[in-house]
Motif scaffolding. Structure first.
Motif, short mmCIF file in Angstrom:
data_model
loop_
_atom_site.label_atom_id
_atom_site.label_comp_id
_atom_site.label_asym_id
_atom_site.label_seq_id
_atom_site.Cartn_x
_atom_site.Cartn_y
_atom_site.Cartn_z
N SER A 138 -12.48 0.63 -4.46
CA SER A 138 -11.65 1.67 -3.85
C SER A 138 -12.32 3.04 -3.91
O SER A 138 -11.86 3.98 -3.24
CB SER A 138 -10.28 1.75 -4.55
OG SER A 138 -9.56 0.54 -4.36
N SER A 161 -1.61 5.22 -1.87
CA SER A 161 -2.06 4.00 -1.22
C SER A 161 -3.29 3.41 -1.90
O SER A 161 -3.37 2.20 -2.14
CB SER A 161 -2.36 4.30 0.26
OG SER A 161 -2.75 3.13 0.94
N ILE A 162 -4.25 4.27 -2.23
CA ILE A 162 -5.45 3.80 -2.93
C ILE A 162 -5.07 3.23 -4.30
O ILE A 162 -5.65 2.24 -4.75
CB ILE A 162 -6.46 4.96 -3.08
CG1 ILE A 162 -7.05 5.32 -1.72
CG2 ILE A 162 -7.58 4.59 -4.06
CD1 ILE A 162 -7.94 6.55 -1.73
N ARG A 173 -4.07 -0.25 -3.81
CA ARG A 173 -5.26 -1.06 -3.55
C ARG A 173 -5.97 -1.41 -4.86
O ARG A 173 -6.43 -2.54 -5.06
CB ARG A 173 -6.22 -0.33 -2.62
CG ARG A 173 -7.38 -1.20 -2.13
CD ARG A 173 -8.30 -0.42 -1.20
NE ARG A 173 -9.23 -1.32 -0.52
CZ ARG A 173 -10.36 -1.77 -1.05
NH1 ARG A 173 -10.70 -1.39 -2.28
NH2 ARG A 173 -11.14 -2.58 -0.37
N ASP A 182 -4.29 -4.30 -7.06
CA ASP A 182 -4.23 -5.66 -6.54
C ASP A 182 -4.82 -6.68 -7.51
O ASP A 182 -4.18 -7.68 -7.83
CB ASP A 182 -4.96 -5.74 -5.20
CG ASP A 182 -4.78 -7.09 -4.52
OD1 ASP A 182 -3.64 -7.41 -4.15
OD2 ASP A 182 -5.79 -7.81 -4.36
N HIS A 186 -2.07 -5.41 -2.20
CA HIS A 186 -2.88 -4.93 -1.09
C HIS A 186 -2.03 -4.70 0.16
O HIS A 186 -2.34 -3.80 0.95
CB HIS A 186 -4.01 -5.92 -0.79
CG HIS A 186 -5.05 -5.37 0.14
ND1 HIS A 186 -6.02 -4.50 -0.28
CD2 HIS A 186 -5.25 -5.53 1.47
CE1 HIS A 186 -6.79 -4.16 0.74
NE2 HIS A 186 -6.35 -4.77 1.82
N TRP A 241 -0.97 -1.24 0.47
CA TRP A 241 -2.05 -0.39 0.98
C TRP A 241 -1.97 -0.32 2.50
O TRP A 241 -2.11 0.74 3.10
CB TRP A 241 -3.37 -0.95 0.49
CG TRP A 241 -4.62 -0.69 1.26
CD1 TRP A 241 -5.21 -1.55 2.16
CD2 TRP A 241 -5.50 0.46 1.19
NE1 TRP A 241 -6.38 -1.00 2.65
CE2 TRP A 241 -6.58 0.22 2.07
CE3 TRP A 241 -5.46 1.64 0.47
CZ2 TRP A 241 -7.61 1.14 2.25
CZ3 TRP A 241 -6.49 2.56 0.64
CH2 TRP A 241 -7.54 2.30 1.53
N HIS A 242 -1.71 -1.47 3.14
CA HIS A 242 -1.57 -1.50 4.59
C HIS A 242 -0.37 -0.67 5.05
O HIS A 242 -0.49 0.16 5.97
CB HIS A 242 -1.40 -2.95 5.07
CG HIS A 242 -2.62 -3.77 4.95
ND1 HIS A 242 -2.59 -5.15 5.06
CD2 HIS A 242 -3.92 -3.45 4.71
CE1 HIS A 242 -3.81 -5.64 4.90
NE2 HIS A 242 -4.63 -4.61 4.69
N ASN A 275 -0.86 3.07 4.42
CA ASN A 275 -1.91 3.60 5.29
C ASN A 275 -1.42 3.76 6.72
O ASN A 275 -1.79 4.72 7.41
CB ASN A 275 -3.15 2.70 5.26
CG ASN A 275 -4.05 3.03 4.10
OD1 ASN A 275 -3.79 3.94 3.33
ND2 ASN A 275 -5.12 2.28 3.95
#
Length: 217
Positions: free
Chosen positions: A130, A168-169, A172, A175, A187, A190-191, A194
């Protein structure tokens, strides 16, 4: 290089079948929805239109990666993301800061050495893969700081986008560590975040441009 080589990078994946990452795959629809959501405003502005199209491609590329789990899928995933970053930097340099001629291009290309310097630092503090994304919110925060007086609304919008990307990071990064207790992983979050963040960033750019037009009018 074998572009069909398989990649197992995420908690949710247990084998190399097409639907082995259902949550990670399906949540890419959020990018498509986000692109369609901003399109009515984006179609009025060439720059925002380009960003919305790239956002749509991010969803398609990420879906390809999280279903095929191949090197070519990873490339289809990463290239639109890079295109969005570079396009936004160019537009921000030109339209937020009023740079003209060759200057926006130089500043855009400057992201590459900027990322090359900061990515190893973020990796060193334990961000893993990341770390490659961490220079992005850092740069957005810098832009927000520089615009705080000349364009406070835009600066506020950029800061909100950067903060959202930081969260968001974080998802990630979580995960893999929580995989043993939460096999779905994080994860997919994160989608989702984002998609919200990128749509927000397009709206920030669009609002800045439309406000400028109103002022000129």
């Amino acid at each position: 290089m074998d572009w069909t080589a398989q990649i197992d990078s995420y908690c949710e994946r247990v084998d190399f079948t097409f639907w082995s990452e259902p949550a990670n795959a399906v949540t890419n629809a959020a990018f498509l929805i986000a692109a369609l959501f901003v399109w009515p405003m984006a179609k009025l502005l060439p720059g925002a239109r380009a960003l919305a199209i790239i956002l749509f491609l991010i969803g398609l590329g990420s879906f390809a990666f999280h279903t095929t789990a191949t090197r070519w899928g990873a490339m289809a995933d990463s290239l639109p993301i890079l295109a969005f970053i570079l396009t936004y930097i160019f537009l921000a340099s030109r339209d937020f800061f009023g740079l003209a001629g060759w200057r926006p291009y130089v500043l855009t290309l400057g992201f590459i050495p900027f990322a090359a310097v900061f990515t190893p630092i973020f990796a060193w503090v334990g961000m893993g893969s990341s770390a490659a994304y961490a220079p992005v919110p850092l740069l957005i925060f810098i832009y927000a700081f520089l615009l705080r007086h000349s364009a406070p609304q835009t600066a506020r919008g950029l800061a909100i986008g950067a903060a959202t990307l930081c969260v968001s990071i974080g998802f990630r990064m979580l995960d893999a560590p929580i995989c043993g207790v939460f096999p779905l992983g994080t994860h997919f979050l994160w989608h989702l975040l984002n998609a919200v963040m990128l749509a927000h960033m397009i709206r920030v750019y669009g609002a800045h441009m439309l406000e400028g037009r109103a002022t000129l009018g």
